[in-house]
Enzyme design. Structure first.
Site, mmCIF file in Angstrom:
data_model
loop_
_atom_site.group_PDB
_atom_site.id
_atom_site.type_symbol
_atom_site.label_atom_id
_atom_site.label_comp_id
_atom_site.label_asym_id
_atom_site.label_seq_id
_atom_site.Cartn_x
_atom_site.Cartn_y
_atom_site.Cartn_z
ATOM 1 N N CYS A 17 0.960 -1.178 0.107
ATOM 2 C CA CYS A 17 0.168 0.167 0.258
ATOM 3 C C CYS A 17 0.808 1.157 -0.050
ATOM 4 O O CYS A 17 0.250 2.255 -0.391
ATOM 5 C CB CYS A 17 -0.957 0.014 1.159
ATOM 6 S SG CYS A 17 0.087 0.103 2.884
ATOM 7 N N HIS A 36 19.231 0.083 -0.351
ATOM 8 C CA HIS A 36 17.799 0.484 -0.337
ATOM 9 C C HIS A 36 16.790 -0.652 -0.052
ATOM 10 O O HIS A 36 15.955 -0.785 1.012
ATOM 11 C CB HIS A 36 17.272 0.975 -1.432
ATOM 12 C CG HIS A 36 15.666 1.270 -1.626
ATOM 13 N ND1 HIS A 36 15.167 2.724 -1.101
ATOM 14 C CD2 HIS A 36 14.591 0.673 -2.107
ATOM 15 C CE1 HIS A 36 14.120 2.732 -1.177
ATOM 16 N NE2 HIS A 36 13.366 1.351 -1.657
ATOM 17 N N SER A 76 10.308 2.763 5.933
ATOM 18 C CA SER A 76 8.851 2.604 6.116
ATOM 19 C C SER A 76 8.210 3.928 6.557
ATOM 20 O O SER A 76 8.651 4.900 7.320
ATOM 21 C CB SER A 76 8.177 1.666 6.940
ATOM 22 O OG SER A 76 8.747 0.265 6.624
ATOM 23 N N GLU A 133 8.292 -0.700 11.432
ATOM 24 C CA GLU A 133 7.074 -1.663 11.209
ATOM 25 C C GLU A 133 7.358 -2.889 10.987
ATOM 26 O O GLU A 133 8.409 -3.095 10.078
ATOM 27 C CB GLU A 133 6.038 -1.012 10.350
ATOM 28 C CG GLU A 133 6.284 -0.526 9.087
ATOM 29 C CD GLU A 133 5.761 -1.514 7.975
ATOM 30 O OE1 GLU A 133 5.336 -2.499 8.197
ATOM 31 O OE2 GLU A 133 5.938 -1.142 6.837
ATOM 32 N N GLN A 165 5.265 -5.199 9.353
ATOM 33 C CA GLN A 165 4.724 -5.956 8.132
ATOM 34 C C GLN A 165 5.429 -5.980 6.754
ATOM 35 O O GLN A 165 5.253 -6.870 5.946
ATOM 36 C CB GLN A 165 3.208 -5.296 7.879
ATOM 37 C CG GLN A 165 2.607 -5.864 6.787
ATOM 38 C CD GLN A 165 1.118 -4.957 6.478
ATOM 39 O OE1 GLN A 165 1.001 -4.162 7.091
ATOM 40 N NE2 GLN A 165 0.437 -5.827 5.805
ATOM 41 N N GLN A 195 6.085 -8.689 3.783
ATOM 42 C CA GLN A 195 6.026 -8.351 2.270
ATOM 43 C C GLN A 195 7.136 -8.521 1.434
ATOM 44 O O GLN A 195 7.066 -8.935 0.356
ATOM 45 C CB GLN A 195 5.349 -6.976 2.337
ATOM 46 C CG GLN A 195 3.949 -6.684 3.039
ATOM 47 C CD GLN A 195 3.791 -5.178 3.207
ATOM 48 O OE1 GLN A 195 4.629 -4.497 3.364
ATOM 49 N NE2 GLN A 195 2.361 -4.747 3.316
ATOM 50 N N ALA A 233 -16.038 1.060 10.889
ATOM 51 C CA ALA A 233 -15.811 0.164 9.965
ATOM 52 C C ALA A 233 -14.683 0.849 9.191
ATOM 53 O O ALA A 233 -14.266 0.228 7.954
ATOM 54 C CB ALA A 233 -16.715 -0.333 9.114
ATOM 55 N N GLY A 234 -14.154 1.873 9.690
ATOM 56 C CA GLY A 234 -13.022 2.782 8.927
ATOM 57 C C GLY A 234 -11.699 2.115 9.053
ATOM 58 O O GLY A 234 -11.590 1.008 9.720
#
Length: 431
Positions: free
Chosen positions: A50, A97, A107, A112, A114, A118, A188-189
């Site tokens: 994302c 990098h 990040s 982080e 995650q 990924q 639900a945001g």
């Protein structure tokens, strides 16, 4: 090195551009196949999240910046202006990098975790698509190792640095284990979804989801394995929950002090309300000795402290990454002369074996073992001296002229094999 990187991320491009550029999993094969059709392209790994889209390319020869940006624009359907913001790194800069990305240093939220998952997924996807090559495999494996090392040897990923993470951290402090704790989500945001992700990892269940738009509540409920309920939530919804997380955009309180008191007064076990909305969803007038209530402001100092600690740890992490990059570069500079080393060793062994056999009648049969041993030792020492000097030239001076000279000096009748070795060295000198 045979490495190029072209990409964009949260620092170069707005979220609308990143969304547009994202490569969906079902398109990975198509995009990888198209990239491999580029002249001189030997391998491809695509990292799409994302917050970033990056193409890691392993070509025989480097392309121009314009060609790389045009390639990204074509694959990601970007305009010329949108593609102009992309960054390009080559060789050791591209390695650095990738190692920083895997370590969480590049990040949006430093440290982080995650992103390391990924990076692994991108690597395994490339293996499944058979679009990677030996060099990219090596650099991605080293990047994954670097990411793991940085997190184990520093505290860069410790401590909550987002409201959603801090809220779940608070729940664990109050309840200890969260498995089997009943949860009511109001909204639900994005904040609710992020908090739900952290809660799910902690094992909470069952879920009830209350949202103004019923369809959104149903979608989130399906994802979590919970059930949608009315909006605003009923007294029964509130009383049933051990943990209530609310993050709507309502201008007024969703749960009044009277409703909260009425619904929770009969509870014998503690409850926790995490009010992550601004303005607050739960009337601030609500008070109860048996209910813990935390709002966004309660987490700000904790997050600020943890962010400062992560930034301090980032200095240590950067040093570890730099050392990992240096180690990889040293490995590569040795690795690139391996074809020459193999050629040298094969030629010397062939000469040794022929001479021993040709002079076999000059010594007694029972001495054959000693002759073999002595001749191999001599060849090993001669080869070792040549190899050491080739490595020193490659490592210390980035000089492949000695390796090229050795390749030509020890050329055999197999001209094609020698030409292949010289061509590889020529490619390296062109990078």
């Amino acid at each position: 090195m045979k490495l190029e990187l072209v990409g964009l991320n949260h620092t170069t491009s707005a979220i609308a551009v990143r969304d547009k550029a994202a490569i969906a999993p079902e398109r990975m094969g198509e995009v990888a196949a198209r990239l491999l059709r580029e002249q001189y392209m030997e391998g491809v790994v695509i990292l799409s999240t994302c917050n970033r889209v990056e193409f890691y390319l392993s070509p025989s020869y480097h392309s121009s910046d314009e060609a790389l940006r045009a390639l990204l624009a074509e694959m990601c359907h970007l305009s010329e202006d949108e593609a102009a913001a992309t960054y390009i790194y080559r060789d050791s800069d591209a390695v650095a990098h990738l190692f920083q990305v895997a370590s969480g240093l590049d990040s949006q939220l430093i440290g982080e975790t995650q992103i390391l998952t990924q990076v692994k997924q991108a690597y395994h996807a490339a293996l499944d698509l058979a679009c990677s090559n030996a060099f990219l495999n090596r650099v991605f494996l080293r990047a994954i190792e670097c990411g793991k090392m940085v997190r184990s040897r520093t505290a860069i990923s410790r401590g909550a640095v987002s409201v959603s993470y801090a809220a779940v951290d608070m729940a664990e402090r109050i309840f200890g284990r969260l498995d089997a704790r009943r949860v009511l989500l109001i909204g639900a945001g994005e904040t609710i979804r992020l908090t739900a992700t952290h809660l799910a990892k902690a094992g909470v269940k069952p879920w009830r989801i209350s949202n103004r738009t019923q369809a959104n509540a149903e979608r989130l409920a399906a994802t979590l394995g919970g059930e949608p309920t009315a909006f605003p939530p009923s007294d029964d919804d509130i009383a049933n929950a051990d943990i209530i997380v609310s993050a709507t955009s309502a201008p007024d309180a969703v749960i009044s002090a009277a409703q909260a008191t009425r619904a929770l007064e009969k509870r014998t076990n503690p409850a926790l309300i995490l009010d992550l909305a601004v303005p607050r969803d739960v009337d601030p007038a609500f008070r109860s000795d048996n209910v813990y209530v935390y709002a966004v402001d309660d987490f700000k100092q904790l997050i600020k402290t943890n962010l400062k600690a992560r930034q301090q740890e980032a200095v240590r992490a950067e040093r570890l990454v730099r050392q990992s990059v240096d180690d990889f570069s040293a490995w590569y500079k040795e690795h690139r002369i391996l074809p020459t080393i193999q050629q040298l060793q094969e030629v010397l062994e062939e000469i040794r074996a022929e001479e021993v056999e040709r002079n076999a009648r000059r010594f007694r049969p029972e001495d054959r073992g000693q002759v073999e041993k002595l001749s191999k030792t001599l060849v090993r020492r001669v080869a070792g001296l040549i190899i050491a000097n080739m490595k020193r030239a490659s490592l210390d001076r980035n000089d492949l002229s000695l390796a090229s000279a050795v390749s030509m000096a020890f050329a055999t009748d197999d001209k094609e094999a020698v030409e292949n070795v010289l061509e590889q060295l020529k490619h390296e000198l062109s990078h």
